[in-house]
Design a protein around this motif. Structure first.
Motif, PDB file in Angstrom:
ATOM      1  N   ARG A 228      54.670  47.128  21.666  1.00 16.17           N
ATOM      2  CA  ARG A 228      54.353  47.555  23.045  1.00 16.17           C
ATOM      3  C   ARG A 228      52.967  48.181  23.109  1.00 16.17           C
ATOM      4  O   ARG A 228      52.238  48.028  24.099  1.00 16.17           O
ATOM      5  CB  ARG A 228      55.401  48.556  23.538  1.00 16.17           C
ATOM      6  CG  ARG A 228      56.762  47.938  23.797  1.00 16.17           C
ATOM      7  CD  ARG A 228      57.822  49.003  24.025  1.00 16.17           C
ATOM      8  NE  ARG A 228      57.625  49.720  25.276  1.00 16.17           N
ATOM      9  CZ  ARG A 228      58.328  50.799  25.638  1.00 16.17           C
ATOM     10  NH1 ARG A 228      59.236  51.294  24.807  1.00 16.17           N
ATOM     11  NH2 ARG A 228      58.121  51.397  26.788  1.00 16.17           N
ATOM     12  N   TYR A 229      52.605  48.904  22.047  1.00 12.60           N
ATOM     13  CA  TYR A 229      51.267  49.503  22.021  1.00 12.60           C
ATOM     14  C   TYR A 229      50.203  48.478  21.654  1.00 12.60           C
ATOM     15  O   TYR A 229      49.173  48.360  22.333  1.00 12.60           O
ATOM     16  CB  TYR A 229      51.214  50.677  21.046  1.00 12.60           C
ATOM     17  CG  TYR A 229      49.803  51.167  20.861  1.00 12.60           C
ATOM     18  CD1 TYR A 229      49.165  51.876  21.880  1.00 12.60           C
ATOM     19  CD2 TYR A 229      49.077  50.857  19.714  1.00 12.60           C
ATOM     20  CE1 TYR A 229      47.858  52.284  21.747  1.00 12.60           C
ATOM     21  CE2 TYR A 229      47.765  51.264  19.570  1.00 12.60           C
ATOM     22  CZ  TYR A 229      47.153  51.969  20.586  1.00 12.60           C
ATOM     23  OH  TYR A 229      45.850  52.358  20.473  1.00 12.60           O
ATOM     24  N   VAL A 231      50.107  45.211  21.806  1.00 14.67           N
ATOM     25  CA  VAL A 231      49.915  44.086  22.723  1.00 14.67           C
ATOM     26  C   VAL A 231      49.638  44.546  24.148  1.00 14.67           C
ATOM     27  O   VAL A 231      48.762  44.025  24.834  1.00 14.67           O
ATOM     28  CB  VAL A 231      51.150  43.155  22.692  1.00 14.67           C
ATOM     29  CG1 VAL A 231      51.004  42.023  23.698  1.00 14.67           C
ATOM     30  CG2 VAL A 231      51.351  42.598  21.276  1.00 14.67           C
ATOM     31  N   GLU A 232      50.396  45.561  24.593  1.00 15.11           N
ATOM     32  CA  GLU A 232      50.313  45.970  26.002  1.00 15.11           C
ATOM     33  C   GLU A 232      49.596  47.292  26.216  1.00 15.11           C
ATOM     34  O   GLU A 232      49.366  47.694  27.366  1.00 15.11           O
ATOM     35  CB  GLU A 232      51.733  46.059  26.576  1.00 15.11           C
ATOM     36  CG  GLU A 232      52.469  44.712  26.535  1.00 15.11           C
ATOM     37  CD  GLU A 232      53.985  44.869  26.633  1.00 15.11           C
ATOM     38  OE1 GLU A 232      54.446  45.995  26.894  1.00 15.11           O
ATOM     39  OE2 GLU A 232      54.681  43.863  26.445  1.00 15.11           O
ATOM     40  N   GLU A 234      50.757  50.236  25.668  1.00 12.78           N
ATOM     41  CA  GLU A 234      51.682  51.260  26.143  1.00 12.78           C
ATOM     42  C   GLU A 234      52.082  52.175  24.990  1.00 12.78           C
ATOM     43  O   GLU A 234      52.478  51.706  23.922  1.00 12.78           O
ATOM     44  CB  GLU A 234      52.929  50.598  26.731  1.00 12.78           C
ATOM     45  CG  GLU A 234      53.963  51.589  27.240  1.00 12.78           C
ATOM     46  CD  GLU A 234      55.202  50.905  27.794  1.00 12.78           C
ATOM     47  OE1 GLU A 234      56.203  51.599  28.021  1.00 12.78           O
ATOM     48  OE2 GLU A 234      55.158  49.658  27.989  1.00 12.78           O
ATOM     49  N   THR A 245      64.156  49.303  27.648  1.00 13.62           N
ATOM     50  CA  THR A 245      63.990  48.125  28.511  1.00 13.62           C
ATOM     51  C   THR A 245      65.298  47.532  29.024  1.00 13.62           C
ATOM     52  O   THR A 245      65.313  46.926  30.099  1.00 13.62           O
ATOM     53  CB  THR A 245      63.209  47.031  27.761  1.00 13.62           C
ATOM     54  OG1 THR A 245      63.907  46.688  26.544  1.00 13.62           O
ATOM     55  CG2 THR A 245      61.806  47.510  27.403  1.00 13.62           C
TER      56      THR A 245
END
Length: 416
Positions: A228-229, A231-232, A234, A245
């Protein structure tokens, strides 16, 4: 397709009650201590490898660090291994170890990186004795880099690797996982690397050095949270018992005890609502789709918690699983080993532990956990209790051609 087999029913080695292991014939010299290294070699021993713990003589060591030697923790990590005592700081002891290396397949160690250099047992020191040797190292932070010389400890790796930042209730502050996850996963990854390297060595005759660390293992175990961090962008935080999620997923109270519920995707969401009598939520735009349920998570959780007060946990769990909705109890360790599926899988294996206060199976017998993987033809198994310190010294040294007089002389000089 062959029929599934009972987890403990596969064939046994000739003359033994222990099921055959796929690593039979593999000789492993185990220099490891405490947890991460013994966790790696435990996997190899349970699958049939001959694992020989090379330990300092009793005069130089009071046990295995923080684990002691006679408790359940040591027994769990070192069952089925052998033990010899050998002072690697003595020239005679180092020479004997290098002779052992010549006839071994694998050496495993988890010293700090500089220690093996000082002892003369680093990869470059051992490779000449056995070009096909696989050497495996576990450290706290890696074999090189700014933190390489630091002492490693599971909780330190948990904090540095991110898991403590996502564990616990929101706003509670960092919380460690309830098991030494960095230690154990570093051991598992090390064992996996050993198996890959052994396959290569047997195909090519070429050994190699492999290494992992508590920090590397812990960061890798962050898995989708790390993704999540990366790639995105976050930075995930604490979500307590809520899944970040899949919603609604988490812990919900019932009429008698909390249960776990996991509702992922629209198909299971529909099944859930229909099963628990919340059909009206299916047409509510606040709960239609994952994004809406995420935005209104707290209100949805409160509705479910109120509904679940109508029945005890066992009834909800049965109803939900019958409908194809994942749900289950939240067990303490006694309840875990009383669970009918755990008992069917025979995860607790009776073992004679004369020196340890082991947990028991409910019948007064000491027991240890078997590996959670079943190989139908060669499952392996727990070969026996952990060894007494130096129990196999004479036998192992005799295989090197040492006479009884030679061995007695080594013992007199404190080398073994």
């Amino acid at each position: 397709m062959p029929e599934p087999r009972d987890p403990q029913s596969a064939g046994t080695a000739p003359g033994s009650s222990i099921p055959r292991g796929p690593l039979a014939g593999l000789r492993v010299l185990d220099l490891t201590r405490v947890r991460s290294g013994p966790a790696a070699t435990r996997l190899l021993a349970d699958w049939g490898a001959e694992v020989i713990r090379v330990e300092p003589p009793a005069t130089a060591s009071g046990g295995d660090g923080m684990l002691g030697r006679t408790g359940s923790d040591f027994a769990n990590l070192n069952r089925g291994k052998r033990s010899i005592t050998l002072d690697l700081k003595a020239p005679e002891g180092l020479a004997l170890f290098r002779r052992m290396v010549a006839g071994a397949d694998v050496v495993v160690e988890n010293f700090r990186p500089d220690v093996k250099q000082r002892l003369g047992i680093a990869w470059d020191d051992l490779r000449p004795a056995n070009p096909a040797l696989v050497m495996a190292s576990i450290s706290g932070f890696g074999q090189a880099g700014p933190y390489a010389g630091r002492p490693g400890f599971d909780q330190i790796a948990q904090g540095m690797g991110g898991i403590m930042s996502v564990t616990g209730l929101p706003g509670q502050g960092p919380v460690r996982a309830g098991i030494p996850i960095a230690d154990l996963t570093a051991g598992m990854f090390c064992a996996l690397g050993i198996l890959a390297a052994v396959i290569h060595a047997r195909a090519t005759g070429e050994g190699q050095w492999l290494h992992t660390s508590l920090l590397e293992a812990q960061v890798f175990m962050m898995d989708f949270q790390a993704a999540r961090y990366l790639v995105e962008g976050e930075v995930p935080g604490q979500a307590g018992n809520n899944h970040p999620t899949a919603i609604p997923t988490g812990v919900f109270p019932t009429a008698d005890r909390p249960i776990n519920l996991a509702v992922a995707g629209e198909v299971i969401w529909r099944r859930f609502c229909q099963t628990v009598g919340l059909d009206d939520l299916l047409g509510d735009p606040d709960f239609t789709g994952a994004a809406a349920r995420s935005a209104n998570r707290d209100r949805l959780n409160a509705i479910i918690a109120e509904r679940f007060q109508a029945r005890p946990a066992a009834e909800w769990i049965a109803m939900l699983n019958d409908a194809g909705v994942p749900a289950g109890p939240i067990n303490d360790m006694e309840q875990v080993f009383a669970d009918e599926q755990v008992r069917y899988l025979k995860l607790a294996v009776p073992v004679d532990l004369p020196e340890a206060d082991g947990a028991n199976t409910g019948d007064g017998e000491a027991a240890l956990l078997r590996l959670p993987v079943t190989l139908a033809a060669t499952p392996g198994g727990i070969a026996g209790p952990p060894p007494a310190l130096g129990a196999d010294t004479d036998r192992v040294l005799a295989t090197l051609g040492l006479s009884a007089a030679d061995i007695a002389g080594l013992r007199d000089r404190g080398v073994i």
